[in-house]
Every structure is written in structure tokens, then in C-alpha cells.
Design a protein around this motif. Structure first.
Motif, PDB file in Angstrom:
ATOM      1  N   THR A   1      41.097  34.894  51.602  1.00 15.04           N
ATOM      2  CA  THR A   1      40.838  35.304  50.231  1.00 15.04           C
ATOM      3  C   THR A   1      41.143  34.138  49.305  1.00 15.04           C
ATOM      4  O   THR A   1      41.684  33.121  49.724  1.00 15.04           O
ATOM      5  CB  THR A   1      41.681  36.537  49.841  1.00 15.04           C
ATOM      6  N   ALA A   2      40.782  34.295  48.052  1.00 12.90           N
ATOM      7  CA  ALA A   2      41.133  33.312  47.023  1.00 12.90           C
ATOM      8  C   ALA A   2      41.804  34.073  45.892  1.00 12.90           C
ATOM      9  O   ALA A   2      41.336  35.155  45.496  1.00 12.90           O
ATOM     10  CB  ALA A   2      39.891  32.589  46.522  1.00 12.90           C
ATOM     11  N   ILE A   3      42.894  33.545  45.386  1.00  7.40           N
ATOM     12  CA  ILE A   3      43.658  34.250  44.367  1.00  7.40           C
ATOM     13  C   ILE A   3      43.982  33.310  43.210  1.00  7.40           C
ATOM     14  O   ILE A   3      43.915  32.089  43.328  1.00  7.40           O
ATOM     15  CB  ILE A   3      44.973  34.822  44.936  1.00  7.40           C
ATOM     16  N   TRP A   4      44.340  33.937  42.088  1.00  3.27           N
ATOM     17  CA  TRP A   4      44.856  33.176  40.942  1.00  3.27           C
ATOM     18  C   TRP A   4      46.377  33.073  41.022  1.00  3.27           C
ATOM     19  O   TRP A   4      46.945  32.047  40.691  1.00  3.27           O
ATOM     20  CB  TRP A   4      44.460  33.847  39.628  1.00  3.27           C
ATOM     21  N   MET A   5      47.013  34.151  41.460  1.00  4.56           N
ATOM     22  CA  MET A   5      48.463  34.152  41.552  1.00  4.56           C
ATOM     23  C   MET A   5      48.913  35.266  42.474  1.00  4.56           C
ATOM     24  O   MET A   5      48.232  36.279  42.645  1.00  4.56           O
ATOM     25  CB  MET A   5      49.112  34.288  40.175  1.00  4.56           C
TER      26      MET A   5
ATOM     27  N   ASP B   1      57.302  44.379  47.135  1.00  5.61           N
ATOM     28  CA  ASP B   1      56.255  44.766  46.196  1.00  5.61           C
ATOM     29  C   ASP B   1      55.295  43.582  46.060  1.00  5.61           C
ATOM     30  O   ASP B   1      55.645  42.555  45.495  1.00  5.61           O
ATOM     31  CB  ASP B   1      56.879  45.111  44.839  1.00  5.61           C
ATOM     32  N   VAL B   2      54.098  43.717  46.617  1.00  9.05           N
ATOM     33  CA  VAL B   2      53.138  42.614  46.665  1.00  9.05           C
ATOM     34  C   VAL B   2      51.991  42.876  45.698  1.00  9.05           C
ATOM     35  O   VAL B   2      51.364  43.941  45.733  1.00  9.05           O
ATOM     36  CB  VAL B   2      52.572  42.448  48.097  1.00  9.05           C
ATOM     37  N   ARG B   3      51.714  41.897  44.842  1.00  5.44           N
ATOM     38  CA  ARG B   3      50.613  41.990  43.888  1.00  5.44           C
ATOM     39  C   ARG B   3      49.919  40.629  43.825  1.00  5.44           C
ATOM     40  O   ARG B   3      50.594  39.600  43.797  1.00  5.44           O
ATOM     41  CB  ARG B   3      51.101  42.370  42.485  1.00  5.44           C
ATOM     42  N   TYR B   4      48.595  40.646  43.805  1.00  6.67           N
ATOM     43  CA  TYR B   4      47.880  39.391  43.591  1.00  6.67           C
ATOM     44  C   TYR B   4      46.569  39.638  42.867  1.00  6.67           C
ATOM     45  O   TYR B   4      46.022  40.746  42.880  1.00  6.67           O
ATOM     46  CB  TYR B   4      47.661  38.619  44.892  1.00  6.67           C
ATOM     47  N   LEU B   5      46.114  38.593  42.187  1.00  6.88           N
ATOM     48  CA  LEU B   5      44.887  38.640  41.404  1.00  6.88           C
ATOM     49  C   LEU B   5      43.820  37.849  42.146  1.00  6.88           C
ATOM     50  O   LEU B   5      43.956  36.638  42.351  1.00  6.88           O
ATOM     51  CB  LEU B   5      45.125  38.048  40.012  1.00  6.88           C
ATOM     52  N   ARG B   6      42.764  38.526  42.540  1.00  8.54           N
ATOM     53  CA  ARG B   6      41.722  37.900  43.347  1.00  8.54           C
ATOM     54  C   ARG B   6      40.830  36.996  42.495  1.00  8.54           C
ATOM     55  O   ARG B   6      40.428  37.357  41.386  1.00  8.54           O
ATOM     56  CB  ARG B   6      40.872  38.966  44.038  1.00  8.54           C
ATOM     57  N   ALA B   7      40.515  35.822  43.066  1.00  7.33           N
ATOM     58  CA  ALA B   7      39.613  34.887  42.403  1.00  7.33           C
ATOM     59  C   ALA B   7      38.241  34.859  43.070  1.00  7.33           C
ATOM     60  O   ALA B   7      37.339  34.169  42.599  1.00  7.33           O
ATOM     61  CB  ALA B   7      40.211  33.482  42.413  1.00  7.33           C
TER      62      ALA B   7
ATOM     63  N   LEU C   1      33.039  37.048  38.283  1.00 10.42           N
ATOM     64  CA  LEU C   1      33.573  37.162  36.913  1.00 10.42           C
ATOM     65  C   LEU C   1      35.005  37.697  36.922  1.00 10.42           C
ATOM     66  O   LEU C   1      35.398  38.512  36.090  1.00 10.42           O
ATOM     67  CB  LEU C   1      32.676  38.084  36.064  1.00 10.42           C
ATOM     68  N   SER C   2      35.810  37.200  37.857  1.00  7.75           N
ATOM     69  CA  SER C   2      37.155  37.758  38.041  1.00  7.75           C
ATOM     70  C   SER C   2      38.030  37.612  36.803  1.00  7.75           C
ATOM     71  O   SER C   2      38.766  38.537  36.441  1.00  7.75           O
ATOM     72  CB  SER C   2      37.842  37.083  39.235  1.00  7.75           C
ATOM     73  N   ARG C   3      37.956  36.474  36.123  1.00  7.30           N
ATOM     74  CA  ARG C   3      38.785  36.284  34.934  1.00  7.30           C
ATOM     75  C   ARG C   3      38.423  37.288  33.850  1.00  7.30           C
ATOM     76  O   ARG C   3      39.292  37.945  33.254  1.00  7.30           O
ATOM     77  CB  ARG C   3      38.607  34.864  34.397  1.00  7.30           C
TER      78      ARG C   3
ATOM     79  N   ALA D   1      38.908  45.795  40.938  1.00 12.57           N
ATOM     80  CA  ALA D   1      38.799  45.112  42.229  1.00 12.57           C
ATOM     81  C   ALA D   1      39.517  43.778  42.221  1.00 12.57           C
ATOM     82  O   ALA D   1      39.796  43.210  43.283  1.00 12.57           O
ATOM     83  CB  ALA D   1      37.317  44.906  42.566  1.00 12.57           C
ATOM     84  N   VAL D   2      39.837  43.266  41.036  1.00 16.28           N
ATOM     85  CA  VAL D   2      40.505  41.968  40.927  1.00 16.28           C
ATOM     86  C   VAL D   2      41.993  42.083  41.240  1.00 16.28           C
ATOM     87  O   VAL D   2      42.621  41.122  41.692  1.00 16.28           O
ATOM     88  CB  VAL D   2      40.302  41.380  39.512  1.00 16.28           C
ATOM     89  N   TYR D   3      42.561  43.249  41.037  1.00 14.36           N
ATOM     90  CA  TYR D   3      44.012  43.455  41.134  1.00 14.36           C
ATOM     91  C   TYR D   3      44.348  44.198  42.432  1.00 14.36           C
ATOM     92  O   TYR D   3      43.812  45.272  42.698  1.00 14.36           O
ATOM     93  CB  TYR D   3      44.473  44.262  39.926  1.00 14.36           C
ATOM     94  N   VAL D   4      45.213  43.598  43.246  1.00 14.49           N
ATOM     95  CA  VAL D   4      45.625  44.209  44.507  1.00 14.49           C
ATOM     96  C   VAL D   4      47.129  44.451  44.478  1.00 14.49           C
ATOM     97  O   VAL D   4      47.897  43.551  44.131  1.00 14.49           O
ATOM     98  CB  VAL D   4      45.264  43.317  45.710  1.00 14.49           C
ATOM     99  N   HIS D   5      47.539  45.665  44.839  1.00 16.82           N
ATOM    100  CA  HIS D   5      48.963  46.007  44.862  1.00 16.82           C
ATOM    101  C   HIS D   5      49.262  46.827  46.110  1.00 16.82           C
ATOM    102  O   HIS D   5      48.558  47.781  46.418  1.00 16.82           O
ATOM    103  CB  HIS D   5      49.343  46.822  43.612  1.00 16.82           C
ATOM    104  N   ARG D   6      50.294  46.428  46.844  1.00 18.98           N
ATOM    105  CA  ARG D   6      50.714  47.213  47.999  1.00 18.98           C
ATOM    106  C   ARG D   6      52.186  46.963  48.291  1.00 18.98           C
ATOM    107  O   ARG D   6      52.764  45.957  47.838  1.00 18.98           O
ATOM    108  CB  ARG D   6      49.865  46.902  49.231  1.00 18.98           C
TER     109      ARG D   6
END
Length: 440
Positions: free
Chosen positions: A333-337, A364-370, A374-376, A392-397
Motif C-alpha cells: 500500500t501507499a500511505i501519507w502517515m 490502535d492502528v490508523r493510517y491514511l491511504r495515498a 484524489l486521496s488528499r 476509503a482513505v482512512y483505515v482504523h483497526r
């Protein structure tokens, strides 16, 4: 003026002032920019009130709804959301503002009622995209019996004079309550771990105590776990996230727990970088643009409040950062953070504000998909609309372990605000009930 007074009255009241002002901005724009053009209504006639109560130059815009009533109600409601006590103080002022519009004859009573209802509704709506921080401490693990240290006998107390504001009076009061403790003032120019281990070897304590911020607490907690010693935390730093979430902010309660030998078990987390020695963290660890966003947020938070500062910081970082290409548990995957928290953070679909539990053995895992089109733009739109959890940009688990492998050059990892090293392979793991913490 009221917002300025609240801002000077402490962190919770500062948040209340910021939420109130944001609610005012929304209420004023809605009432004056949308409501009045859509629902034109003439003002009450001049002779509706005695001459002495009339304005010299009455407004000529639509009477419906009252923008003043909307703004006053919005501010009072926004303040009450964060601080009910402050809301009770502000409410009569807001009511007086609303009534004054009828008293001087520039609004019909229905204008004021609808304006106040509009302002209240918009202020309540801020909860959708800015969560209210829970003041209750996290749920911790089971209670355990540890060494009861009357007057601090058997306690090695470690002080960081460089932490926080350096309140000498508070330190003197603490030392007066622990006359039997062995005290070590840590030297910021030398390695903390080496100093603490040397002191333990010479004094053979039954427990460790620490006064300082998150960084100091982390340094001592690592050694407390290694030496199987309970830890007493006396917060005294600029950042005290762990002590706040663990419910050990009241020094008198902690002193009582030390004297009685009352403690609880608390989760910790670790990250192993490129197979080397694991680094423990008590709060958060992060990759990508998140460390930069946190630094900006903490810089701006005293002026604007946590959520507005966090939102602005995230926008700044997203516009300047490059995507980070990696594998998360083997999935490319590609992420921003990437954010990894020790314990469960809340809310799950907004900027993390509090930690409801530190006892479930969870990360607590969270990441923003790049890698989403138009993810931003989609991320910003979802954050503003309060629909981040559905994006779909925000993933939390929540997981017990997490494996992250970065492609390309090594990247910096931040743990509890520090950047210990760079690497390409990061393995995170939660450790349940690892730390024994004195708490009343």
C-alpha cells in the motif's frame, strides 16, 4: 472578551472558547449569509417600542432570523459542550443578547427564537467533526499488591529538572512528603538509563518514582519493567499524556497509593526496528508525515485548541509530504502517515482525543491511504463532513501485533514524540499488564 477570559482560564476552558468561536462563525454565516436572503422579512415598525429604546440607525437587512441570537446561542452552547460549568456562566449573557434584540425593537420574538435554535443546532453539530475529549481516565488492568513504602522508604525518586516549568515549590512539597526516599536529579547531558541503573545498583530500591513529562516517564518505565519494580508517577512535564490517561494526575492520590502499596497493571507497547533491540512506548509511535503533524499541532494547540490545530497541521503536512510506499502485514500500500497507539484510542473515526482503555493488549492502528484516487481531497472533505470513518482513505483497526516493511530508503520512526532511529522494517507489539503502576 468572554472568549479571551476563557482562554486564560486553563486548557479545558480554552477548548471551550475555541469551540464557541467556531460555532459563532458557522452560525453567523448561516443566519446572515443564507437565512436572511432566503427568508426576507421586514423589521418591526419604529413605534413598536418607546423612543428611548430605539436604535439611532436600525438595521435594514431582513429581520429573520436574528444573527445576534444565533451567534450568542452558538457560543454559549459550544462553551457548554466542553465545560458545562462555564456554559452556565455564559448562558445568561447569551440570553441577554438575544432578548436585547426584541427589547430595542429590531427583531420580532420569532426571529430571536429561530436564530437561537439555529445557533444551538450548529454548535451541537460541531461534535460531528470535533469530538469532545473524555476527561475520565482509561480503564486499566487488575489491581496488584506491591511494596507499601511509608514516607517513601524504599523508593528511588528520579527528578528531571529540565521537564516542564521547573516548579521548585512543587518539587520541595513532593520531597517533604517522601522524606525517606532516595532522590536522584537526572543530568540531561548524560544518558538517563545509565544514571538510573547505577542508582538502582547502589540503593536496591523496592520501587521507582519519577517526576517529569512523558519522555522522562518513558525512560524510567522501561527500567521499572526490566527490574520488575512498581512505578509511581508524579507528572511535572510540558506533556503528561500518559499520566493523564492512566489517571495519576493527583499527586496526593499517588502518595497515598505508595504508602498503601496499591497498584494496577498497565499495558505497554514496543517496536523493533530492523530486528534490533525493541523500543518501548507508552503512548504512540508513527511513520510518515504524522510526526511532523504532531509537532505542528503541539505548537499551535495553545492558541487554537487541539482539534483545529490538528486539522491545520494535517492539512499543512498533506500538501507538502510525499507518499510512503510500504507493506502492512504483507499487503502493499501507499500511505501519507501511520499512527500506532498503545491501547485503544477514541474516537475511532476522528482525530484521537482520549484513551478509554490501557488493559486490552491492543495496538490502535490508523493510517491514511495515498493509493486512492484524489486521496488528499477526499480526506479533507471527509474530515470536514465528519464522515472520516466511512472514507476509503482512512483505515482504523485494533491488533495485537503489526508488521510494517518500507520500500526504498530508510524512514524515521517517532515514538512518544521522539525520533529514536531510522529503519525499513518495523514490528510493533502490545504487551498486556507489563507495567505495575501505583494508583489510588
Amino acid at each position: 472578551m468572554v472568549a479571551g477570559v476563557l482562554s486564560a482560564a486553563g486548557k479545558q476552558h480554552r477548548r471551550a472558547a475555541v469551540r464557541g468561536l467556531l460555532a459563532v462563525a458557522g452560525a453567523s454565516a448561516t443566519a446572515n449569509g443564507i437565512g436572511k436572503p432566503l427568508f426576507p422579512r421586514r423589521r418591526p415598525p419604529d413605534d413598536s417600542v418607546p423612543f428611548v429604546r430605539r436604535l439611532g440607525k436600525p438595521p435594514v437587512s431582513s429581520s429573520f432570523p436574528s444573527g445576534h441570537a444565533a451567534s450568542a446561542a452558538a457560543f454559549a452552547t459550544g462553551v457548554a459542550i466542553e465545560s458545562p460549568t462555564a456554559g452556565l456562566v455564559v448562558a445568561p449573557i447569551a440570553a441577554a443578547v438575544a432578548y436585547s434584540r426584541v427589547h430595542i425593537g429590531v427583531h420580532w420574538p420569532s426571529d430571536v427564537v429561530v436564530g437561537a435554535a439555529l445557533g444551538t443546532a450548529l454548535a451541537l453539530g460541531t461534535r460531528r467533526w470535533w469530538a469532545v475529549r473524555a476527561e475520565e481516565p482509561a480503564e486499566l488492568g487488575p489491581t496488584v499488591e506491591v511494596a507499601a513504602l511509608a514516607d517513601g522508604h524504599g523508593l528511588l525518586l528520579l527528578l528531571n529538572p529540565g521537564a516542564g516549568s521547573g516548579d521548585d515549590d512543587a518539587v520541595d512539597e513532593l520531597l517533604a512528603e517522601l522524606p525517606g526516599a532516595d532522590v536522584l536529579e537526572l543530568d540531561a547531558e548524560r544518558d538517563f538509563t545509565e544514571q538510573i541503573l547505577t542508582a538502582i545498583e547502589s540503593s536496591t530500591p523496592s520501587a521507582l518514582g519519577v517526576r517529569g513529562g512523558d519522555g522522562t516517564v518513558l525512560a524510567v518505565a522501561k527500567i521499572a519493567i526490566r527490574a520488575d519494580l512498581p512505578l509511581a508517577v508524579f507528572p511535572g512535564g510540558t506533556l503528561n499524556h500518559f499520566s493523564r490517561d492512566a489517571g495519576v494526575t493527583d499527586i496526593e492520590d499517588t502518595l497515598d497509593a505508595v504508602a498503601k502499596g496499591a497498584a494496577v497493571q498497565v499495558d505497554v507497547a514496543e517496536v523493533r526496528v530492523d530486528g534490533h533491540t525493541a523500543e518501548m512506548f507508552l503512548n504512540t509511535s508513527s511513520l510518515g508525515g504524522y510526526p511532523d503533524a504532531v509537532r505542528l499541532r503541539e505548537k499551535w494547540e495553545p492558541r487554537f485548541g487541539k482539534w483545529p490545530a490538528a486539522a491545520a497541521a494535517m492539512l499543512r503536512v498533506l500538501t507538502q509530504s510525499e507518499p510512503l510506499h510500504l507493506r502492512i502485514d504483507g499487503t502493499p500500500t501507499a500511505i501519507w502517515m501511520l499512527f500506532v497507539g498503545n491501547g485503544r484510542y477514541s474516537p475511532s473515526d476522528k482525530v484521537p482525543m482520549s484513551r478509554p482503555t490501557l488493559s486490552a493488549g491492543e495496538l490502535d492502528v490508523r493510517y491514511l491511504r495515498a493509493d486512492v484516487r484524489l486521496s488528499r481531497l477526499r480526506l479533507v472533505a471527509a474530515a470536514l463532513a465528519g464522515t472520516l470513518g466511512d472514507s476509503a482513505v482512512y483505515v482504523h483497526r485494533s491488533v495485537g501485533e503489526l508488521d510494517v516493511e518500507v520500500g526504498g530508503s530508510p524512514v524515521a520512526l517517532a515514538t512518544d514524540g521522539e525520533v529514536p532511529r531510522e529503519g525499513r522494517h518495523f514490528r510493533f507489539r502490545a504487551h498486556r499488564k507489563a507495567l505495575q503502576l501505583y494508583r489510588g
